[in-house]
Every structure is written in structure tokens, then in C-alpha cells.
Motif scaffolding. Structure first.
Motif, PDB file in Angstrom:
ATOM      1  N   ALA A  56       4.851  -1.630   0.995  1.00 33.36           N
ATOM      2  CA  ALA A  56       5.526  -0.998   0.201  1.00 33.36           C
ATOM      3  C   ALA A  56       4.589  -1.470  -1.550  1.00 33.36           C
ATOM      4  CB  ALA A  56       6.968  -1.544  -0.681  1.00 33.36           C
ATOM      5  N   ARG A  57       4.298  -3.032  -1.521  1.00 33.41           N
ATOM      6  CA  ARG A  57       3.601  -3.218  -3.143  1.00 33.41           C
ATOM      7  C   ARG A  57       2.065  -2.277  -2.608  1.00 33.41           C
ATOM      8  NH1 ARG A  57       5.523  -8.496  -5.005  1.00 33.41           N
ATOM      9  NH2 ARG A  57       7.785  -8.193  -5.575  1.00 33.41           N
ATOM     10  N   THR A  58       1.991  -2.413  -2.065  1.00 30.71           N
ATOM     11  CA  THR A  58       0.185  -2.066  -2.262  1.00 30.71           C
ATOM     12  C   THR A  58      -0.129  -0.934  -1.209  1.00 30.71           C
ATOM     13  OG1 THR A  58       0.437  -2.780   0.961  1.00 30.71           O
ATOM     14  CG2 THR A  58      -0.716  -4.378  -0.793  1.00 30.71           C
ATOM     15  N   SER A  59       0.445   0.339  -1.234  1.00 34.58           N
ATOM     16  CA  SER A  59       1.572   1.575  -1.071  1.00 34.58           C
ATOM     17  C   SER A  59       0.774   1.936  -2.450  1.00 34.58           C
ATOM     18  CB  SER A  59       2.218   1.976  -0.729  1.00 34.58           C
ATOM     19  OG  SER A  59       3.314   1.738  -1.914  1.00 34.58           O
ATOM     20  N   SER A  60       1.335   0.743  -3.419  1.00 35.13           N
ATOM     21  CA  SER A  60       0.874   1.794  -5.131  1.00 35.13           C
ATOM     22  C   SER A  60      -0.945   2.366  -4.785  1.00 35.13           C
ATOM     23  CB  SER A  60       1.657   1.052  -5.580  1.00 35.13           C
ATOM     24  OG  SER A  60       0.671  -0.400  -6.074  1.00 35.13           O
ATOM     25  N   LEU A  61      -1.591   1.350  -4.670  1.00 41.66           N
ATOM     26  CA  LEU A  61      -2.636   1.920  -4.717  1.00 41.66           C
ATOM     27  C   LEU A  61      -3.575   2.619  -3.980  1.00 41.66           C
ATOM     28  CD1 LEU A  61      -4.391  -1.986  -4.095  1.00 41.66           C
ATOM     29  CD2 LEU A  61      -4.027  -0.790  -6.257  1.00 41.66           C
ATOM     30  N   PHE A  62      -2.388   3.806  -3.026  1.00 43.25           N
ATOM     31  CA  PHE A  62      -2.946   4.798  -2.571  1.00 43.25           C
ATOM     32  C   PHE A  62      -1.907   5.896  -3.564  1.00 43.25           C
ATOM     33  CE2 PHE A  62      -3.715   1.909   0.808  1.00 43.25           C
ATOM     34  CZ  PHE A  62      -4.636   2.146   1.166  1.00 43.25           C
ATOM     35  N   PRO A  63      -3.185   6.888  -3.714  1.00 47.17           N
ATOM     36  CA  PRO A  63      -2.420   8.330  -4.473  1.00 47.17           C
ATOM     37  C   PRO A  63      -1.095   8.363  -3.715  1.00 47.17           C
ATOM     38  CG  PRO A  63      -4.398   8.512  -3.856  1.00 47.17           C
ATOM     39  CD  PRO A  63      -4.311   7.120  -3.341  1.00 47.17           C
ATOM     40  N   GLU A  64      -0.731   9.539  -4.416  1.00 47.03           N
ATOM     41  CA  GLU A  64       0.444   9.761  -4.196  1.00 47.03           C
ATOM     42  C   GLU A  64       0.049  12.090  -4.370  1.00 47.03           C
ATOM     43  OE1 GLU A  64       4.159  11.064  -5.934  1.00 47.03           O
ATOM     44  OE2 GLU A  64       5.478   8.719  -4.846  1.00 47.03           O
ATOM     45  N   LEU A  65      -0.202  12.557  -2.677  1.00 45.86           N
ATOM     46  CA  LEU A  65      -1.120  14.303  -3.305  1.00 45.86           C
ATOM     47  C   LEU A  65      -0.191  14.320  -2.354  1.00 45.86           C
ATOM     48  CD1 LEU A  65      -4.249  13.587   0.174  1.00 45.86           C
ATOM     49  CD2 LEU A  65      -4.412  13.731  -3.183  1.00 45.86           C
ATOM     50  N   ARG A  66      -0.486  15.889  -3.116  1.00 46.35           N
ATOM     51  CA  ARG A  66       0.828  17.084  -3.283  1.00 46.35           C
ATOM     52  C   ARG A  66      -0.260  18.116  -3.460  1.00 46.35           C
ATOM     53  NH1 ARG A  66       5.669  15.837  -7.342  1.00 46.35           N
ATOM     54  NH2 ARG A  66       5.724  13.776  -6.776  1.00 46.35           N
TER      55      ARG A  66
END
Length: 164
Positions: free
Chosen positions: A29-39
Motif C-alpha cells: 500500500a505504501r509503495t503504491s504511492s510511487l506509481f501514478p494514478e492514471l485517468r
């Protein structure tokens, strides 16, 4: 024997090391912040208009115009605040507490069955009992042994077979 039974019961219930799985989920969950949310968004606009444009020779003259346009939009959002604290951590802490409670309850149940089995074996081996008391103690031992066997995914049967 008590440690082995508790370990077998926890392994069967996948509660042997509940912290490891939850820690791995929190880390993801923490390392997911290194990847962007794409819209991504695509929109198509159709524009049709009709205007009244009177002239001297045609007072009811109308003009029409139309067109289409295509809009493409892409957004990338990084949520770096999740490096410090991810929203899922609250639910994960609740899950950690629930799994620890389940682990404690399962440990208590396994030990309770083990001691019931040992008491029933001791009673069934007592020569001063009546046949009914002996039969009841033997059935109680069998019941506790079967419950332990189910709780430990067959560990009890394997242990008895190795001992005999």
C-alpha cells in the motif's frame, strides 16, 4: 506435544504468522504511492446550430452550422503522502488485531481439546471404574482426538501412527 498441536492448528488456519502477510500488504500500500494514478478521458462534442438570418427577399431565412470536435485528456497523479501513511493501514491494523484474537482463541481451543483428550485417556485407563464410566471416558477420548485431528489437519493421526 502442546506446542506441536498449537502450531499445526495455526498452520491449518493460516494463522501461524499473521503479521507477515499483513506487513506485506501494508508495504504494498505504501509503495503504491510511487506509481501514478492514471485517468484517461475521451469526449466527442457535436455542435449544431440554427440561426435566424432574415434578409429583404427572405425574411424567414435560417442558417445552419455544425461541427464535431474530439477531446483527449490524460492525467497522472502521484499521491506521495501515502509513503508516510496509507489509508488502508487503519483497516490493516483492525485486521491485525482480529487475527491476533483468532490466533489466541484457536490456541486456547487446541489446548482445551488436548487436555480433555489427556483427561479422558487417564480416566479410561483407571481400573477402578465401572464399564459405563470406562466406555464414557473412551468415547470422550475418541471425540477429543477426532476434534484435534480435524483442528490440526491430520497431525494427531500422524502423531498417533508414528507413536504406535
Amino acid at each position: 506435544m502442546a506446542r506441536a498441536i498449537v502450531e499445526a492448528a495455526l498452520r491449518r488456519s493460516r494463522l501461524l504468522d499473521p503479521e507477515a502477510r499483513i506487513d506485506a500488504i501494508a508495504s504494498r500500500a505504501r509503495t503504491s504511492s510511487l506509481f501514478p494514478e492514471l485517468r484517461l478521458r475521451v469526449s466527442r462534442l457535436v455542435d449544431e446550430a440554427e440561426n435566424l438570418a432574415p434578409t429583404q427577399y427572405d425574411p424567414a431565412r435560417r442558417t445552419a452550422s455544425g461541427g464535431t470536435s474530439l477531446w483527449l485528456e490524460a492525467r497522472a497523479t502521484w499521491r506521495l503522502d501515502r509513503l508516510v501513511f496509507a489509508d488502508e493501514e487503519i483497516a490493516l491494523e483492525r485486521l491485525r488485531r482480529e487475527r491476533a484474537e483468532l490466533q489466541a482463541k484457536l490456541t486456547a481451543r487446541a489446548l482445551e481439546l488436548l487436555f480433555a483428550w489427556q483427561r479422558a485417556l487417564a480416566l479410561s485407563a483407571d481400573p477402578g471404574q465401572s464399564p459405563e464410566e470406562h466406555r464414557a471416558a473412551t468415547l470422550e477420548a475418541l471425540e477429543a482426538e477426532a476434534s484435534l485431528d480435524l483442528l490440526t489437519d491430520g497431525w494427531m493421526t500422524r502423531w498417533r501412527a508414528a507413536r504406535e
